[in-house]
Design an enzyme around this catalytic site. Structure first.
Site, short mmCIF file in Angstrom:
data_model
loop_
_atom_site.label_atom_id
_atom_site.label_comp_id
_atom_site.label_asym_id
_atom_site.label_seq_id
_atom_site.Cartn_x
_atom_site.Cartn_y
_atom_site.Cartn_z
N GLU A 22 -28.74 6.71 113.89
CA GLU A 22 -28.38 6.66 115.30
C GLU A 22 -29.10 7.79 116.03
O GLU A 22 -28.61 8.93 116.05
CB GLU A 22 -26.88 6.83 115.47
CG GLU A 22 -26.07 5.74 114.78
CD GLU A 22 -24.70 5.59 115.42
OE1 GLU A 22 -24.43 4.50 115.91
OE2 GLU A 22 -23.94 6.56 115.45
N GLY A 52 -21.41 0.96 119.79
CA GLY A 52 -20.37 1.68 120.52
C GLY A 52 -19.94 0.89 121.75
O GLY A 52 -19.09 0.00 121.67
N GLY A 53 -20.57 1.19 122.88
CA GLY A 53 -20.19 0.60 124.17
C GLY A 53 -20.01 -0.91 124.13
O GLY A 53 -18.99 -1.44 124.59
N HIS A 80 -20.78 11.23 112.45
CA HIS A 80 -21.25 10.68 113.73
C HIS A 80 -21.76 11.83 114.60
O HIS A 80 -21.21 12.94 114.56
CB HIS A 80 -20.10 9.94 114.42
CG HIS A 80 -20.59 9.17 115.62
ND1 HIS A 80 -20.81 9.76 116.82
CD2 HIS A 80 -20.94 7.86 115.76
CE1 HIS A 80 -21.26 8.84 117.68
NE2 HIS A 80 -21.34 7.69 117.06
N ASN A 126 -17.76 0.58 116.72
CA ASN A 126 -17.09 1.88 116.77
C ASN A 126 -16.44 2.02 118.15
O ASN A 126 -17.12 2.16 119.15
CB ASN A 126 -18.16 2.98 116.54
CG ASN A 126 -17.60 4.37 116.74
OD1 ASN A 126 -16.39 4.57 116.82
ND2 ASN A 126 -18.48 5.35 116.81
N TRP A 127 -15.13 1.96 118.15
CA TRP A 127 -14.42 1.98 119.44
C TRP A 127 -14.26 3.39 120.01
O TRP A 127 -13.75 3.55 121.11
CB TRP A 127 -13.04 1.32 119.28
CG TRP A 127 -13.10 -0.16 119.03
CD1 TRP A 127 -14.22 -0.94 118.98
CD2 TRP A 127 -11.99 -1.05 118.81
NE1 TRP A 127 -13.89 -2.26 118.74
CE2 TRP A 127 -12.52 -2.35 118.63
CE3 TRP A 127 -10.60 -0.88 118.74
CZ2 TRP A 127 -11.71 -3.46 118.39
CZ3 TRP A 127 -9.79 -1.99 118.50
CH2 TRP A 127 -10.35 -3.26 118.34
N LYS A 128 -14.63 4.39 119.25
CA LYS A 128 -14.53 5.79 119.70
C LYS A 128 -13.13 6.06 120.26
O LYS A 128 -12.16 5.55 119.73
CB LYS A 128 -15.65 6.09 120.71
CG LYS A 128 -17.03 5.73 120.15
CD LYS A 128 -18.17 6.25 120.95
CE LYS A 128 -19.48 5.85 120.30
NZ LYS A 128 -20.67 6.39 120.96
P1 PGA Z 1 -23.58 3.03 121.78
O1 PGA Z 1 -22.93 3.93 120.63
O2 PGA Z 1 -23.75 1.64 121.21
O3 PGA Z 1 -22.62 3.08 122.93
O4 PGA Z 1 -24.91 3.64 122.11
C1 PGA Z 1 -23.33 3.83 119.30
C2 PGA Z 1 -22.55 4.79 118.44
O5 PGA Z 1 -22.32 5.93 118.85
O6 PGA Z 1 -22.15 4.46 117.31
#
Ligand code: PGA
Length: 251
Positions: free
Chosen positions: A168, A235-236, A96, A10-12
């Protein structure tokens, strides 16, 4: 029952067109030939088409980070399932915690998005998770049950087969704090048992439940070894090609 693992990035709200094309090309390269798992990217809307183009010859799937329930119309700032499909996407992240917390999306909106995604043929990746406060108050299961029951209200049992659930814990997202493999497994098992009660056991056994929250190269193998963890929503670490490629290639 063995479920096909799904590793999703997930590149947000990250990546310019140039960054996105570069990252997608790296992911295509390092996921080539992996026939026993699915890989998916959820880029920002602005680069869906470009990323789809880069991934054209790969098996990597594309999701939008949210989706509206209407096909088109006066919904400023939204994206419709038809638009996602036409840009090359086949799935949509829904519910999310950042949508729930920052943009105050409630159960009703999330449920509408979920049903809308299904109606137009997108695979919903439905996110649930408790906050730190809720966990410390011993409310984790209660909160997750409410999110599941409200978010999945009115979903046809046959559509559940296509659904992906992502657990999550909010306290683990972007914080570097991962749930331990035991904590994550306990919750995943709870979710699967609840899905069996809400739908039926065969469905619950086939639904993929992803873990998300600070998944990194150094914890992915242990998480993926748990019986009820079927993948990761990252995410990150999905923004760094080397890290995400290691995660995709979990052992
Ligand atoms: P993160 O994010 O891996 O940066 O903790 C996960 C997400 O929000 O899907």
């Amino acid at each position: 029952m063995k479920r096909r693992p799904l590793l999703a990035g997930n590149w947000k709200m990250h990546t310019t067109v140039e960054d996105a094309c570069h990252l997608a090309a790296e992911v295509a390269k390092c996921s080539a030939g992996l026939s026993d798992r699915d890989v998916l990217l959820a880029p920002p809307y602005t680069v869906l088409t470009e990323v789809a183009h880069v991934l054209q010859k790969s098996e990597v799937l594309i999701a939008s980070q949210s989706v509206c329930w209407e096909e088109e119309g006066a919904f400023t700032g939204e994206i419709s399932p038809a638009m996602v499909l036409s840009a090359g996407g086949t799935a949509a992240i829904i519910g999310h915690s950042e949508r729930r917390q920052i943009f105050h999306e409630d159960h009703e909106i999330i449920n509408k998005r979920f049903l809308g995604a299904l109606k137009f043929g997108l695979i919903p990746i439905f996110c649930i998770g408790e906050t730190l406060e809720e966990r410390e108050m011993g409310k984790t299961f209660e909160i997750l049950e409410e999110q599941l029951r409200e978010g999945l209200a009115g979903v046809d049992i046959k559509d559940m087969k296509k659904t992906v659930v992502a657990y999550e814990p909010v306290w683990a997202i972007g914080t570097g704090k991962t749930a331990t493999k035991e904590q994550a497994q306990e919750v995943h098992k709870f979710i699967r048992t609840l899905l069996a009660k809400m739908f039926e056991k065969a469905i619950a056994d086939s639904v993929r439940i992803l873990y998300g929250g600070s998944v990194k190269p150094d914890n992915v193998d242990a998480l993926m070894a748990q019986p009820d963890i079927d993948g990761a929503l990252v995410g990150g670490a999905a923004l760094d090609a080397e890290s995400f490629c290691r995660i995709i290639n979990f052992i």
